[in-house]
Design a protein around this motif. Structure first.
Motif, PDB file in Angstrom:
ATOM      1  N   VAL A   6     -11.816   8.388   3.377  1.00  0.00           N
ATOM      2  CA  VAL A   6     -12.319   6.954   2.749  1.00  0.00           C
ATOM      3  C   VAL A   6     -12.589   6.146   3.523  1.00  0.00           C
ATOM      4  O   VAL A   6     -13.209   5.173   3.390  1.00  0.00           O
ATOM      5  N   SER A   7     -11.545   5.732   4.584  1.00  0.00           N
ATOM      6  CA  SER A   7     -11.834   4.574   5.948  1.00  0.00           C
ATOM      7  C   SER A   7     -12.919   5.059   6.543  1.00  0.00           C
ATOM      8  O   SER A   7     -13.554   4.166   6.852  1.00  0.00           O
ATOM      9  N   ILE A   8     -12.912   5.825   7.064  1.00  0.00           N
ATOM     10  CA  ILE A   8     -14.323   6.661   7.773  1.00  0.00           C
ATOM     11  C   ILE A   8     -15.732   6.546   6.785  1.00  0.00           C
ATOM     12  O   ILE A   8     -16.909   5.869   7.275  1.00  0.00           O
ATOM     13  N   LEU A   9     -15.598   7.176   5.921  1.00  0.00           N
ATOM     14  CA  LEU A   9     -17.049   7.338   4.928  1.00  0.00           C
ATOM     15  C   LEU A   9     -16.829   5.252   4.644  1.00  0.00           C
ATOM     16  O   LEU A   9     -18.040   5.282   5.057  1.00  0.00           O
ATOM     17  N   GLY A  55     -12.253  -2.364  12.429  1.00  0.00           N
ATOM     18  CA  GLY A  55     -10.583  -2.285  11.687  1.00  0.00           C
ATOM     19  C   GLY A  55     -10.414  -1.492  11.021  1.00  0.00           C
ATOM     20  O   GLY A  55      -8.953  -0.912  10.886  1.00  0.00           O
ATOM     21  N   LEU A  56     -11.401  -0.625  10.168  1.00  0.00           N
ATOM     22  CA  LEU A  56     -10.494   0.067   9.422  1.00  0.00           C
ATOM     23  C   LEU A  56     -10.046   1.571   9.781  1.00  0.00           C
ATOM     24  O   LEU A  56      -9.265   2.184   9.916  1.00  0.00           O
ATOM     25  N   MET A  99     -18.958  -0.574  -3.630  1.00  0.00           N
ATOM     26  CA  MET A  99     -18.243  -0.822  -1.859  1.00  0.00           C
ATOM     27  C   MET A  99     -17.135  -1.906  -1.992  1.00  0.00           C
ATOM     28  O   MET A  99     -15.768  -1.795  -0.667  1.00  0.00           O
ATOM     29  N   THR A 100     -16.046  -2.021  -2.655  1.00  0.00           N
ATOM     30  CA  THR A 100     -15.401  -2.660  -3.714  1.00  0.00           C
ATOM     31  C   THR A 100     -14.096  -1.635  -3.719  1.00  0.00           C
ATOM     32  O   THR A 100     -13.491  -1.533  -3.333  1.00  0.00           O
ATOM     33  N   ALA A 101     -14.673  -0.557  -4.290  1.00  0.00           N
ATOM     34  CA  ALA A 101     -14.012   0.214  -5.007  1.00  0.00           C
ATOM     35  C   ALA A 101     -13.841   1.128  -3.979  1.00  0.00           C
ATOM     36  O   ALA A 101     -12.466   1.309  -3.635  1.00  0.00           O
ATOM     37  N   LEU A 102     -14.004   1.024  -2.938  1.00  0.00           N
ATOM     38  CA  LEU A 102     -14.002   2.317  -1.362  1.00  0.00           C
ATOM     39  C   LEU A 102     -12.402   1.516  -1.203  1.00  0.00           C
ATOM     40  O   LEU A 102     -11.692   1.292   0.093  1.00  0.00           O
TER      41      LEU A 102
END
Length: 114
Positions: A6-9, A55-56, A99-102
């Protein structure tokens, strides 16, 4: 593993969005100005997205940075949602909501991994 995916996506999606803002492609610029975002904000918004993406990625090794990045991105996209709602731009609301949900998913996964 879910945190990494999820972070990379999200980092990839953020980088793409930043690229669009930095290249100032006309249809996208018109979309931003239509909801009240001044053209002069685009480089700053792109910078915020790139900082969030970085940051991710760093947050995969240093959890507090990942948490801070996710919180900053949630704030960023809540602002984007606010601009779309204020302009009654319902058809383009899906992207900032996704994008908020991710970003929330990354925050939850980062906190759970502590």
């Amino acid at each position: 593993m879910a945190t990494v995916i999820v972070s990379i996506l999200l980092a990839v999606l953020l980088s793409g969005s930043a690229f669009v803002k930095l290249t100032r492609r006309e249809p996208f610029v018109q979309g931003y100005t239509a909801i009240g975002v001044p053209d002069t904000w685009l480089p700053w918004l792109a910078g915020a997205l790139l900082a969030g993406a970085a940051g991710l990625i760093v947050g995969l090794w240093w959890v507090p940075i990942g948490i801070a990045a996710a919180i900053g991105l949630i704030a960023y996209f809540l602002g984007a949602i606010g601009f779309h709602v204020r302009a009654t731009d319902w058809k383009n609301l899906v992207a900032p909501l996704a994008m908020t949900a991710l970003s929330v998913a990354v925050l939850v996964l980062r906190v759970l991994s502590m």
